[in-house]
Scaffold this active site. Structure first.
Site, PDB file in Angstrom:
ATOM      1  N   ASP A  21      30.267  36.899  33.277  1.00  0.00           N
ATOM      2  CA  ASP A  21      29.484  37.010  34.512  1.00  0.00           C
ATOM      3  C   ASP A  21      28.187  37.790  34.329  1.00  0.00           C
ATOM      4  OD1 ASP A  21      31.253  35.494  35.960  1.00  0.00           O
ATOM      5  OD2 ASP A  21      32.297  37.183  36.868  1.00  0.00           O
ATOM      6  N   ARG A  41      25.504  34.397  41.725  1.00  0.00           N
ATOM      7  CA  ARG A  41      24.941  35.100  40.567  1.00  0.00           C
ATOM      8  C   ARG A  41      23.569  34.559  40.160  1.00  0.00           C
ATOM      9  NH1 ARG A  41      28.586  38.724  39.939  1.00  0.00           N
ATOM     10  NH2 ARG A  41      30.803  38.212  40.002  1.00  0.00           N
ATOM     11  N   ARG A  91      42.929  41.373  43.265  1.00  0.00           N
ATOM     12  CA  ARG A  91      44.170  41.664  42.541  1.00  0.00           C
ATOM     13  C   ARG A  91      45.078  42.571  43.359  1.00  0.00           C
ATOM     14  NH1 ARG A  91      40.504  40.162  39.054  1.00  0.00           N
ATOM     15  NH2 ARG A  91      41.039  39.333  36.997  1.00  0.00           N
ATOM     16  N   SER A 119      40.321  33.475  32.578  1.00  0.00           N
ATOM     17  CA  SER A 119      41.283  34.575  32.614  1.00  0.00           C
ATOM     18  C   SER A 119      41.998  34.639  33.960  1.00  0.00           C
ATOM     19  CB  SER A 119      40.578  35.902  32.339  1.00  0.00           C
ATOM     20  OG  SER A 119      39.648  36.195  33.374  1.00  0.00           O
ATOM     21  N   GLN A 120      41.397  34.035  34.991  1.00  0.00           N
ATOM     22  CA  GLN A 120      42.027  34.067  36.319  1.00  0.00           C
ATOM     23  C   GLN A 120      43.329  33.275  36.339  1.00  0.00           C
ATOM     24  OE1 GLN A 120      39.029  32.817  39.108  1.00  0.00           O
ATOM     25  NE2 GLN A 120      37.691  34.525  38.615  1.00  0.00           N
ATOM     26  N   LYS A 141      35.097  43.079  44.026  1.00  0.00           N
ATOM     27  CA  LYS A 141      35.833  41.880  44.450  1.00  0.00           C
ATOM     28  C   LYS A 141      37.033  41.645  43.532  1.00  0.00           C
ATOM     29  CE  LYS A 141      33.646  37.933  43.664  1.00  0.00           C
ATOM     30  NZ  LYS A 141      34.311  36.914  42.819  1.00  0.00           N
ATOM     31  N   SER A 142      36.830  41.843  42.232  1.00  0.00           N
ATOM     32  CA  SER A 142      37.901  41.604  41.252  1.00  0.00           C
ATOM     33  C   SER A 142      39.105  42.518  41.498  1.00  0.00           C
ATOM     34  CB  SER A 142      37.384  41.835  39.831  1.00  0.00           C
ATOM     35  OG  SER A 142      36.344  40.940  39.528  1.00  0.00           O
TER      36      SER A 142
END
Length: 403
Positions: free
Chosen positions: A289, A365, A28, A147-148, A23-24
Site C-alpha cells: 500500500d 490511495r 481485525r 494477506s487478507q 482501518k487495518s
C-alpha cells in the site's frame, strides 16, 4: 464534489495532524470481538467507510450483506459467516464483483463450508451456509496473493472445532499484516505458532481485552510524502507508536532514505526534512500500500528508483500499476516494467503552470498519493470523496498544512 483543486504551495505550515485511527487494526479487532461473542470494549475505532461498513454489517440480520467497495470487509466477513447460524449472501459494488475471492472460498470449502457463486465462478456475489461439520484442519493457501485471505482464516481458526493448520505456499507477501493479525489475536488471549510456512492454531476461546486502536500508518505515509516534497515542512502526526503492530510503519525507514527524519515523542512522531538518496531500491512485498506514495515521491524528486513486490497491486481497488503508469505519465514520470516483476521510475518532471487533472479510479490511495504534488504545482484531483474509504478527514488535514 466532482473534483478538488489543490493550489501550488511549496512551503507547508508547522502543524499537528490528528490522524485517523487504523482501518487495518479496527477491522481485525471487530472480527475478533465478533468471534468471541462481543466480550470486549473497543476504543478509537476508525471512521473510515470500510470500518463503518464492517460495524454495520456485523450488527445486521439481513441475509444479504453489501460490503460496497470494502475488500477487507468482504474477505473477513466471508470467513466469519461460516461460523454463523444462518445463510448469508456476500455482495458489493461492480468493481468488488470483479475482485477474485476464489482462493479464500476454496480454503473455506476444504474446511467444510458450503459456498456457492451466484454469478461468475470465483467472484462475488456468493452464498455462504453455516459450517456443519469440519472436514479437515489442514489447509494450504498461496502466500503471495492477498494477506487478507490468510488473516480471515486465522481469525476464525480458534472457533473451529478442530482449529486450523494453515500452510502458506510459495512466497509470502504482506507478512507484517499476517503478523499483525496474530499479534492482535494474542492480545485477545489466543495462542498460535508460526514455524517456517505453517501457522497452527488450536481450538480455544478469545478472552476479554479493552483494545485501543492506534492511528493509521498507511495514512501517515502521505504526510511523509508532503514533507519529502515540500521546500520547507515540519509536521507532527498524532497517535502513532514507535512499536506498532502495523506493517506500514516501514514508511519511517523508506522515507529516511527519501528525505524525511522521524522523531518519536510520547503522543506521536515529528517529521522533518533531511537530504535524500539519489538512487532507491525497495521490495514492497510486505507493504504494497506504500508503493503509489513512494513512486510519486521518487518521480517528483528525480530519484532513480527500482521497485519489486508489486504483484498484489493488480487486484486492489483498481489495477494500481496500470493507474499509476497513466497518471505519472501526465507529469513526465515513467513507471515501466524492465523485467518480470521489476519496475523502474524514471523522471523528466518539471513543474508547469497548467493545472493537471489526476484520475483516481475509485481508489482512495491514488487520490492521496498524488495530493502532495501540490508542493510543486497546482493539480486537480477527480472524485476526491474516494478518500472516505480509509481517511475521511484527509482534505481537511491538507487545508491545515497549506492554508
Amino acid at each position: 464534489m466532482e473534483s478538488i483543486e489543490l493550489q501550488h504551495c511549496s512551503s507547508l505550515k508547522t502543524v499537528e495532524v490528528p490522524l485517523e485511527a487504523s482501518k487495518s487494526e479496527s477491522n481485525r479487532a471487530l472480527i475478533i470481538n465478533a468471534v468471541s461473542g462481543n466480550k470486549s470494549t473497543l476504543h478509537n475505532l476508525s471512521n473510515a467507510r470500510d470500518t463503518q461498513t464492517m460495524l454495520r454489517l456485523l450488527k445486521s440480520d439481513d441475509e444479504t450483506l453489501d460490503v460496497l467497495d470494502a475488500g477487507t470487509t468482504m474477505r473477513f466477513l466471508t470467513a466469519y459467516s461460516i461460523l454463523g447460524d444462518k445463510p448469508r449472501v456476500m455482495t458489493g459494488t461492480e468493481r468488488m464483483q470483479q475482485r477474485p475471492i476464489h482462493i479464500l472460498v476454496k480454503s473455506l470449502k476444504q474446511i467444510g463450508a458450503k459456498i456457492k457463486y451466484l454469478n461468475e465462478e470465483g467472484y462475488p456475489p456468493h452464498r455462504i451456509k453455516p459450517l456443519e461439520v469440519q472436514k479437515t484442519n489442514q489447509v494450504g493457501i498461496k502466500g503471495d496473493v492477498s494477506s487478507q485471505f490468510i488473516s480471515a482464516l486465522l481469525m476464525i481458526a480458534p472457533a473451529l472445532p478442530q482449529g486450523l493448520s494453515l500452510k502458506l505456499k510459495g512466497k509470502v507477501g504482506s507478512r507484517p499484516y499476517i503478523q499483525m493479525t496474530l499479534d492482535m489475536m494474542k492480545l485477545f488471549g489466543v495462542q498460535a505458532s508460526w514455524t517456517n510456512n505453517t501457522i497452527e492454531i488450536e481450538p480455544q476461546e478469545y478472552k476479554e481485552y479493552p483494545y485501543v486502536v492506534e492511528s493509521d500508518w498507511s495514512g501517515a505515509s502521505y504526510w511523509y510524502s508532503f514533507v519529502a516534497l515540500a521546500k520547507e515542512a515540519k509536521i507532527k502526526l498524532l497517535g502513532l507508536r514507535q512499536k506498532s503492530l502495523q506493517g506500514d510503519i516501514a514508511i519511517v525507514h523508506i522515507m529516511n532514505r527519501l528525505g524525511v527524519m522521524s522523531t518519536f515523542e510520547e503522543d506521536g512522531v515529528v517529521l522533518e526534512k533531511i537530504p535524500h538518496q539519489q538512487v532507491f531500491e525497495y521490495d514492497f512485498s510486505d507493504c504494497p500500500d506504500l508503493a503509489q506514495t513512494v513512486a510519486v515521491v521518487c518521480g517528483v524528486k528525480g530519484i532513480a528508483a527500482k521497485f519489486t513486490g508489486l504483484e498484489s497491486l493488480k487486484i486492489k481497488e483498481t489495477d494500481r500499476i496500470k493507474a499509476l503508469k497513466k497518471e505519472l505519465k501526465k507529469f513526465k514520470i515513467k513507471l515501466r516494467e524492465t523485467e518480470e516483476g521489476v519496475y523502474e521510475v524514471k523522471s523528466k518532471f518539471e513543474p508547469t503552470e497548467e493545472i493537471i487533472e489526476v484520475e483516481t479510479y475509485e481508489d482512495h490511495r491514488m487520490a492521496m498519493a498524488f495530493a502532495p504534488m501540490l508542493t510543486h504545482q497546482s493539480i486537480r484531483i477527480l472524485d476526491p470523496s474516494v478518500v472516505n474509504k480509509s481517511y475521511p478527514s484527509f482534505w481537511e488535514h491538507v487545508e491545515l498544512v497549506t492554508k
